[in-house]
Design a protein around this motif. Structure first.
Motif, PDB file in Angstrom:
ATOM      1  N   GLU A 228       0.799  -1.221   0.000  1.00 32.18           N
ATOM      2  CA  GLU A 228       0.000   0.000   0.000  1.00 32.18           C
ATOM      3  C   GLU A 228       0.838   1.280   0.000  1.00 32.18           C
ATOM      4  OE1 GLU A 228      -1.634   0.686   4.321  1.00 32.18           O
ATOM      5  OE2 GLU A 228      -1.431  -1.459   3.967  1.00 32.18           O
ATOM      6  N   MET A 229       2.070   1.224   0.486  1.00 30.16           N
ATOM      7  CA  MET A 229       2.895   2.429   0.587  1.00 30.16           C
ATOM      8  C   MET A 229       3.966   2.502  -0.497  1.00 30.16           C
ATOM      9  SD  MET A 229       3.228   2.389   4.743  1.00 30.16           S
ATOM     10  CE  MET A 229       4.098   3.947   4.896  1.00 30.16           C
ATOM     11  N   ALA A 230       3.915   1.605  -1.469  1.00 32.08           N
ATOM     12  CA  ALA A 230       4.932   1.574  -2.520  1.00 32.08           C
ATOM     13  C   ALA A 230       4.905   2.857  -3.350  1.00 32.08           C
ATOM     14  CB  ALA A 230       4.714   0.366  -3.419  1.00 32.08           C
ATOM     15  N   THR A 231       6.101   3.302  -3.739  1.00 27.29           N
ATOM     16  CA  THR A 231       6.235   4.502  -4.559  1.00 27.29           C
ATOM     17  C   THR A 231       7.635   4.511  -5.155  1.00 27.29           C
ATOM     18  OG1 THR A 231       5.959   6.919  -4.576  1.00 27.29           O
ATOM     19  CG2 THR A 231       7.070   5.959  -2.656  1.00 27.29           C
ATOM     20  N   LEU A 232       7.984   5.575  -5.860  1.00 25.46           N
ATOM     21  CA  LEU A 232       9.359   5.775  -6.298  1.00 25.46           C
ATOM     22  C   LEU A 232      10.051   6.664  -5.277  1.00 25.46           C
ATOM     23  CD1 LEU A 232       9.047   6.398 -10.157  1.00 25.46           C
ATOM     24  CD2 LEU A 232       9.145   4.243  -8.891  1.00 25.46           C
ATOM     25  N   GLY A 233      11.231   6.258  -4.861  1.00 19.10           N
ATOM     26  CA  GLY A 233      11.919   7.045  -3.855  1.00 19.10           C
ATOM     27  C   GLY A 233      13.299   6.503  -3.555  1.00 19.10           C
ATOM     28  N   ASP A 234      13.735   6.726  -2.351  1.00 19.52           N
ATOM     29  CA  ASP A 234      15.078   6.364  -1.904  1.00 19.52           C
ATOM     30  C   ASP A 234      15.060   4.939  -1.346  1.00 19.52           C
ATOM     31  OD1 ASP A 234      17.524   6.069  -0.665  1.00 19.52           O
ATOM     32  OD2 ASP A 234      17.541   8.076   0.211  1.00 19.52           O
ATOM     33  N   PRO A 235      15.722   3.982  -2.008  1.00 18.41           N
ATOM     34  CA  PRO A 235      15.675   2.593  -1.531  1.00 18.41           C
ATOM     35  C   PRO A 235      16.302   2.406  -0.152  1.00 18.41           C
ATOM     36  CG  PRO A 235      17.339   2.870  -3.242  1.00 18.41           C
ATOM     37  CD  PRO A 235      16.540   4.140  -3.218  1.00 18.41           C
ATOM     38  N   LEU A 236      17.197   3.300   0.251  1.00 16.76           N
ATOM     39  CA  LEU A 236      17.805   3.157   1.569  1.00 16.76           C
ATOM     40  C   LEU A 236      16.780   3.376   2.680  1.00 16.76           C
ATOM     41  CD1 LEU A 236      21.326   4.785   1.119  1.00 16.76           C
ATOM     42  CD2 LEU A 236      20.581   2.415   0.758  1.00 16.76           C
ATOM     43  N   ALA A 237      15.657   4.009   2.351  1.00 18.42           N
ATOM     44  CA  ALA A 237      14.577   4.130   3.332  1.00 18.42           C
ATOM     45  C   ALA A 237      14.001   2.749   3.646  1.00 18.42           C
ATOM     46  CB  ALA A 237      13.491   5.064   2.811  1.00 18.42           C
ATOM     47  N   ASP A 238      13.861   1.890   2.638  1.00 16.64           N
ATOM     48  CA  ASP A 238      13.413   0.510   2.871  1.00 16.64           C
ATOM     49  C   ASP A 238      14.421  -0.258   3.709  1.00 16.64           C
ATOM     50  OD1 ASP A 238      10.932   0.432   1.655  1.00 16.64           O
ATOM     51  OD2 ASP A 238      11.646  -0.455  -0.217  1.00 16.64           O
ATOM     52  N   LEU A 239      15.697  -0.103   3.376  1.00 13.89           N
ATOM     53  CA  LEU A 239      16.735  -0.801   4.127  1.00 13.89           C
ATOM     54  C   LEU A 239      16.744  -0.327   5.580  1.00 13.89           C
ATOM     55  CD1 LEU A 239      19.104  -2.778   4.217  1.00 13.89           C
ATOM     56  CD2 LEU A 239      20.599  -0.879   3.527  1.00 13.89           C
ATOM     57  N   GLY A 240      16.638   0.975   5.799  1.00 15.50           N
ATOM     58  CA  GLY A 240      16.596   1.498   7.157  1.00 15.50           C
ATOM     59  C   GLY A 240      15.411   0.972   7.932  1.00 15.50           C
TER      60      GLY A 240
END
Length: 339
Positions: A228-240
């Protein structure tokens, strides 16, 4: 408790399925599944057929949140890639069917690891679980968005700064009490946004209990859930975010949200970072910023869940612990930031 018939009425849903997936005289059975505390997930069964239905939660919703058709679009775009996502089946934008937009996806059989690790996954298998978590995330982050029709899913430029601004606004909507630590961390995040970052499709809620593993050994991550929160952005936010949910032996769990990664065999965060860097080629910088951002966002998100609980719109007594868990999260985020 949520009554499935109230939130997913079988008569209009059955008529909709008959129209779009072929007619059947068999009755529908609807069962709530999972412990998702945001969008609601149900298993819909008709004879030998079975699907997963996703719909928004009950109660007040933040602007642009819980967009079912957007989530369906993401799954449709990823369906032809190596990304481990459930196959989408059918979407409905008409709120007259069950009261809200919804979509159906395939059922992925397996296990979701929450507080406890299945007994067949011993010390060696727990190490593989960590590797699989990193590999599946790297597969997502190395997909070229425009190649799968998702080039306009979001604006990667300035993503992290917008996250800070967006979740600051969400706090204004979700807050049920004053929490000074939220504001202190907000100011620190706004002053320390990384100036240069990679861009990719980001999941937004990537953690151990949002994936399905096969039940056999060695462990194999079969599907990533809750897009539900998927978007284009900074992948390091997912890693964090993943690192935030990955406490090591001797460390406390984040308030009210126990994770099993403190058990023997689970790799340390440093090993996850090293493997992710090798798989993606991204430079590992500012990870404390991203981990702090993740916890700050989680505190705001769970405050929204607590607000729905207070309004009688959330299912389960678990939500009561958020009275103390949210302030604890905010305090830990402030500690991590050093502010």
């Amino acid at each position: 408790m949520i009554d499935p018939e109230t939130v997913v009425p079988t008569a209009p849903l059955g008529a909709f399925l008959n129209k779009h997936l072929g007619g059947s005289t068999r009755p529908l059975a609807v069962e709530k599944v999972g412990q998702g505390r945001s969008n609601l997930t149900f298993r819909v069964t008709r004879g030998a057929q079975s699907w997963i239905l996703r719909r928004p939660p009950m109660g007040e919703l933040p602007e642009t949140a819980h967009d079912m058709l957007r989530e369906y679009r993401v799954l449709s775009g990823l369906a032809g890639t190596t990304v481990r996502a459930p196959r989408p089946v059918l979407a409905c934008s008409n709120p007259n069917v069950i009261g809200v937009p919804f979509y159906l996806m395939e059922v992925v059989e397996g296990v979701v690891i929450r507080e406890q690790v299945p007994g067949q996954f011993g010390v060696v298998e727990r190490g593989v679980i960590g590797e699989q978590m990193v590999d599946a995330l790297a597969e997502l982050h190395t997909v070229e968005p425009s190649s799968v029709g998702l080039g306009d899913l979001g604006r990667p430029e300035g993503y992290t700064a917008r996250q800070v601004a967006r979740w600051s606004k969400q706090w204004g909507v979700m807050a049920t009490r004053a929490l000074p630590d939220i504001e202190v961390v907000r100011e620190w995040l706004a002053a320390n946004v990384p100036q240069i970052s990679p861009a990719a499709i980001v999941h937004g809620d990537y953690k151990l209990d949002n994936v399905v593993f096969g039940a056999e050994t060695p462990p194999r991550l079969l599907a990533i859930l809750d897009w539900e929160m998927a978007t284009l952005g900074d992948p390091l936010a997912d890693l964090g975010y993943l690192l935030m949910f990955w406490p090591e032996a001797g460390e406390p769990n984040i308030g009210g949200l126990p994770q099993p990664t403190r058990m023997e065999g689970f790799p340390p965060r440093s090993a996850l970072i090293e493997r992710y860097e090798h798989r993606t080629g991204f430079a590992m910088t500012d990870l404390n910023f991203y981990r702090t951002l993740a916890l700050w966002k989680l505190a705001i998100l769970t405050e929204g869940l607590y607000k729905r609980y207070l309004a009688g719109k959330a299912d389960g007594d678990w939500f009561a612990i958020l009275e103390t868990a949210v302030p604890q999260m905010a305090a830990v985020a402030r500690e991590w930031s050093g502010a």
